[in-house]
Design a protein around this motif. Structure first.
Motif, short mmCIF file in Angstrom:
data_model
loop_
_atom_site.label_atom_id
_atom_site.label_comp_id
_atom_site.label_asym_id
_atom_site.label_seq_id
_atom_site.Cartn_x
_atom_site.Cartn_y
_atom_site.Cartn_z
N ALA A 194 34.14 -65.25 16.00
CA ALA A 194 33.27 -66.10 15.28
C ALA A 194 31.77 -65.49 15.35
O ALA A 194 31.26 -65.31 14.30
CB ALA A 194 32.97 -67.20 16.26
N ASP A 195 31.43 -64.64 16.27
CA ASP A 195 30.11 -63.72 16.52
C ASP A 195 30.16 -62.80 15.41
O ASP A 195 29.34 -62.49 14.70
CB ASP A 195 30.05 -63.34 17.94
CG ASP A 195 29.46 -64.55 18.86
OD1 ASP A 195 29.51 -65.54 18.29
OD2 ASP A 195 29.85 -64.05 20.05
N VAL A 196 31.28 -61.83 15.28
CA VAL A 196 31.32 -60.99 14.24
C VAL A 196 31.24 -61.50 12.76
O VAL A 196 30.58 -60.93 11.89
CB VAL A 196 32.63 -60.21 14.50
CG1 VAL A 196 32.81 -59.09 13.32
CG2 VAL A 196 32.77 -59.54 15.76
N SER A 197 31.90 -62.75 12.41
CA SER A 197 31.89 -63.10 11.20
C SER A 197 30.52 -63.92 10.87
O SER A 197 29.94 -63.77 9.92
CB SER A 197 32.60 -64.64 11.10
OG SER A 197 33.80 -64.18 11.57
N ALA A 198 29.50 -64.32 11.91
CA ALA A 198 28.35 -64.63 11.82
C ALA A 198 27.58 -63.41 11.20
O ALA A 198 26.81 -63.53 10.43
CB ALA A 198 27.66 -65.14 13.02
N VAL A 199 27.61 -62.34 11.89
CA VAL A 199 27.08 -61.12 11.41
C VAL A 199 27.54 -60.78 10.18
O VAL A 199 26.54 -60.51 9.30
CB VAL A 199 27.21 -59.99 12.44
CG1 VAL A 199 26.50 -58.77 11.94
CG2 VAL A 199 26.68 -60.24 13.82
N LEU A 200 28.76 -60.75 9.84
CA LEU A 200 29.34 -60.26 8.49
C LEU A 200 28.45 -61.30 7.55
O LEU A 200 28.44 -60.71 6.30
CB LEU A 200 30.74 -60.47 8.65
CG LEU A 200 31.34 -59.83 7.26
CD1 LEU A 200 30.97 -58.51 7.19
CD2 LEU A 200 32.82 -59.98 7.47
#
Length: 848
Positions: free
Chosen positions: A778-784
RNA sequence: GGGCCUAUAGCUCAGUUGGUUAGAGCACUGCCCUUACAAGGCAGGUGUCGGGGGUUCGAGUCCCUCUGGGCCCACCA
């Protein structure tokens, strides 16, 4: 093109085309959905599928609600249940008769002789050709068989996972045996009885109809103010909308407290024109506010007349015959010269034209006071009829339903509470109906195409039937037709002869058969082993407008015969509404034929739309939803192809990468949510949960692992992604299987053996060993997403490089980014990442 | 007249036992041919949560009331 692992068989260009034909046929020929009778009772899930009425075309509403049931069936099957999912065709009853009449231009005349090899000729003329009962029934059977083929094809194209080996027709021999047997048992227990009573009567069909089959329609009418002569030669004025019933008048009635009419109670008055003396009575149901406050009681104008007639023990003076016309003979109670002389004028007239005539006669005689005042008022109709109902006195058969018996009513209300309703609030409709019943269930119908009442009667020495001497068949001889079969102890020559017998000419109400659908499908008393496995059933799916008929009558039958409910759960589906929020009309439903819909959007797409309609909720017809469903199906094809092409496999022990484990942890939650939703019949929530995950999976996770899976981070990292991908695809395809059976079967066949629809529904335990930390992805997706946004704002391609990524975040978030940094760099084309610890999350993207 | 359901973005609808700044899809707009997918992808704005009152530290959510929509039943002189 990347080399495919040899065991995979992924097409170059996957397509939804012809999947319905390819898999639908295979499921039928391979009996994929066959019920396993050897399963233990507790592992059986039995469905009492509604038998659709075979009286023309299926419409979109069928597709909608039958899909809902299929979703449940498929979920239960994958969950390890042996699913008993039969279907029946309701070809019994009036709709079929009417359709045959219109289709072939014929009508049934039971007095005619049978013509062998009769071929109907389609004619455009209005006149109908009269044919014998047997010819008529043959045409009914011919036409229903044709219709049933079309229905079967549609349901197979839609992908209903029905076991076609248990198909029944409500008119077939087994159904006739079951409904005749159940009736005879009712009779033995004195739950069935016959009575001569005022009966709601449809003059077009010439049959009695039941309370449950009534509906009100607004019709024009008119108040006529008519004067009756008192003994002192003064007058009292009543108002009526039915002046033609004046000769059927048996009393006048007013409220007991009505000062205007108190002096009249106990006296008599004379009807105008006919000069029949009738009493004036007092009853609390008379409304002082209506008309002149005093009304005439006729036999019978409406149901209130029946109440008054019964309570005051008034004479029966019917003037309307079974054909809806005024009787030919002048009735015996009309003795005045004026009455007798005018009778020939109204004899044989329809109620409608008699009304006009009598009004004119009253005007001429001065007994019609003032002007006729037109109104609109609700009039009772048979729901399938075109003319207002009359009330005539006939001998009919009834089954006790609690309408006249408080103890039985209480039992049946208890059954309603015992049943699990989905949604729960629908049970109130059942309670309201049972509490409002005011009579028993009338089951005899004066029709031709139906299950005959299995009864004969003795004829006395004069050849008149003695209805108190009922002759019944042995259960072993069922089914019987009393018109052609002979009761034991008699010979055919005694039929219709003095001291002989007569067969009951009537058939049973269609609900008298439909109410036994669980027993018919379960082959009650015909296949003991099957019956014990599947009865009481688990689920009755149906729509809300037939709670008072189908659901209630089924509960009545099971309660009396089996002392149980017929099923544990009922799922109520909503209606399809037009875009303007009205119930979709038949005419419009016929314009959009279900088959065209399935062909245009694909069955999976149409099923997707149906699945988005929550249980019990009316849903708008929406091709937009079907397009979304189609897009989802295509996405499943492409994502599956992509995953398998990249080498998705089952070497789950290779799953070590934190991002892969995080994705599987999210998927674990999805499995838990979907399972929980499904087990409470909330298939919509289950689908939403799976679908939301799936789009994130393709948009973010697949993008993140693309380079790694090609080997950019070495063999072990690639293998972790391949195994995670294999596990996710297996789970996702199975989660989608109940909703989109065709596309999931197709993609499953590329890399697995056997039908996906017989594979286990995913369990969280399959994932536990490989699932960890759902927040990471979820966190990586937010940055992406922020990276993409920056490129979009700059109007750059997604392939544009990011020179510097500055993130302020807490240490947990920071650790998440670090452990998936390489994937993030690859997916976002990021060259450099700078992390600063802080409470407020901030993501800054610098483009080259 | 009685009962049940319902009212949230332009549309179709989520919103769990009351708890940060009320969500999704569609539609609309812009950008991107990115080696699964152009029948595609990415990104974006949008709200007196039907009106009024109450309970509460806090209400889209609970209570009362009014209004609109739908359905079932009753009434049928």
């Amino acid at each position: 093109m990347t080399q495919l692992p040899p065991q995979h068989n992924v097409p170059e260009k996957p397509s939804l085309a012809n999947l319905e034909d390819k898999w639908g046929k295979k499921w039928v020929t391979e009996k994929t959905f066959a019920f396993d009778k050897s399963a233990p009772r507790e592992a059986v899930y039995a469905i009492d599928t509604p038998p659709p009425t075979v009286s023309g075309a299926l419409h979109v509403g069928h597709v909608f609600s039958y899909t809902h049931t299929d979703l449940i069936a498929r979920f239960q099957r994958m969950s390890g249940k042996s699913v008993f999912y039969p279907i029946g065709w309701d070809d019994n009853g009036l709709p079929t008769e009417r359709r045959v009449q219109n289709y072939f231009g014929v009508r049934c005349d039971p007095s005619l002789a049978y013509q062998a090899n009769y071929q109907p000729e389609k004619s455009d003329s209005e006149t109908q050709v009269a044919i014998s009962r047997k010819n008529f029934v043959e045409l009914c059977e011919y036409l229903t068989t044709e219709d049933e083929k079309a229905f079967e094809e549609l349901f197979q194209t839609l992908g209903l996972s029905i076991d076609w080996d248990y198909t029944y027709q409500t008119i077939d021999e087994k159904a006739r045996v079951v409904s005749q047997r159940a009736f005879l048992r009712n009779l033995e227990r004195q739950e069935a009885y016959q009575a001569e009573a005022p009966t709601l009567w449809d003059v077009t069909f010439k049959t009695a109809v039941a309370q449950a089959e009534l509906e009100d329609r607004e019709r024009p009418g008119a108040y006529h103010r008519i004067r009756f002569k008192k003994p002192d030669n003064s007058f009292v004025e009543i108002e009526t909308t039915r002046p033609e019933l004046l000769p059927a008048c048996v009393a006048l009635v007013a409220h007991p407290d009505d000062e205007r009419y108190k002096p009249l109670f106990g006296t008599t008055v004379k009807t105008p024109l006919f000069e029949v003396e009738v009493p004036v009575v007092a009853h609390s149901l008379a409304d002082p506010e209506k008309g002149s406050g005093i009304a005439m009681i006729c036999t019978f104008g409406d149901l209130t007349d029946v109440t008054w007639w019964r309570e005051f023990n008034l004479p029966t003076r019917p003037i309307i015959g079974w054909d809806g016309r005024i009787t030919k003979e002048c009735p015996s109670w009309i003795e005045s010269a004026s009455g007798i002389s005018l009778w020939p004028e109204i004899a044989g007239k329809t109620a409608h034209s008699a009304k006009e005539l009598i009004a004119n006669l009253l005007k001429d005689s001065g007994d019609l006071i003032g002007e006729i005042r037109p109104i609109t008022h609700p009039v009772k109709f048979f729901e399938k009829g075109d003319k207002p109902l009359e009330i005539v006195t006939t001998r009919q058969w009834y089954i006790k339903n609690g309408g006249r018996d408080q103890a039985l009513r209480k039992d049946l209300l208890g059954r309603g509470t015992e049943l699990n309703w989905h949604p729960d609030y629908m049970k109130v409709r059942y309670q309201n109906w049972v509490e409002g019943l005011n009579g028993d269930w009338l089951i005899s119908r004066q029709r031709f195409f139906g299950v005959p009442l299995p009864l004969w009667y003795r004829l006395d020495a004069n050849g008149n039937p003695d209805y108190s001497q009922v002759i019944t068949p042995n259960e072993a001889d069922l089914p019987i037709d009393p018109q052609s079969d002979v009761p034991s102890g008699f010979i055919e020559e005694q039929r219709n002869q003095p001291n002989g017998f007569i067969g009951d000419p009537d058939v049973m109400d269609t609900w008298a058969t439909s109410s036994l659908s669980p027993q018919i499908a379960a082959r009650w008393e015909l296949d003991k082993e099957l019956f014990e496995k599947v009865f009481p059933m688990n689920l009755r799916p149906q729509s809300h407008e037939i709670i008072r008929t189908w659901l209630f009558s089924s509960v009545v039958r099971a309660n009396s015969e089996h002392n149980s409910l017929p099923w544990t759960d009922v799922a109520i589906s909503g209606w399809i509404l037009d875009p303007d929020r009205k119930k979709m009309s038949k005419s419009k439903g016929n314009v959009i034929t279900p088959m065209n819909l399935l062909q245009e959007y694909g069955s999976d797409a149409v099923r997707y739309w149906a699945a988005m309609g929550r249980p019990g909720t009316d849903t708008a017809f929406d091709t937009g939803q079907m397009k979304i469903g189609r897009r989802l199906a295509i996405k499943i094809l492409n994502a599956s192809k992509f995953g398998l092409t990249l080498g998705a496999n089952s070497n789950f022990e290779n799953i070590t990468n934190p991002l892969d484990k995080s994705m599987l942890a999210q998927l674990t939650q999805v499995v838990e949510n979907a399972t929980k939703a499904f087990s409470t019949y909330d298939y919509t929530k289950a689908l939403e949960s799976v679908e939301t995950f799936f789009w994130n999976f393709t948009d973010d996770y697949l993008e993140l692992i693309k380079e790694r899976i090609y080997g950019a981070q070495g063999e072990a990292e690639a293998e972790s992604a391949k195994a995670a991908l294999g596990l996710a695809l297996s789970i996702l395809q199975r989660l989608f299987a109940p909703f989109l059976p065709f596309v999931t079967e197709e993609v499953w066949s590329w890399w697995q053996t056997g039908s996906i629809h017989k594979k286990p529904w995913p369990k969280a335990e399959e994932l536990h060993a490989y699932a960890e930390n759902p927040e990471l992805l979820a966190d990586v997706s937010a940055v992406l997403t922020e990276v993409r946004k920056a490129k979009t704002v700059a109007q750059l391609s997604m392939r544009a490089d990011v020179s510097q990524l500055v993130v302020i975040c807490n240490d947990v978030f920071a650790n998440h980014l670090k452990s998936a940094q390489k994937d993030l760099f690859a997916a976002g084309r990021v060259q450099n990442l700078e992390i600063t610890l802080g409470d407020e999350l901030s993501i800054k993207v610098s483009l080259v």
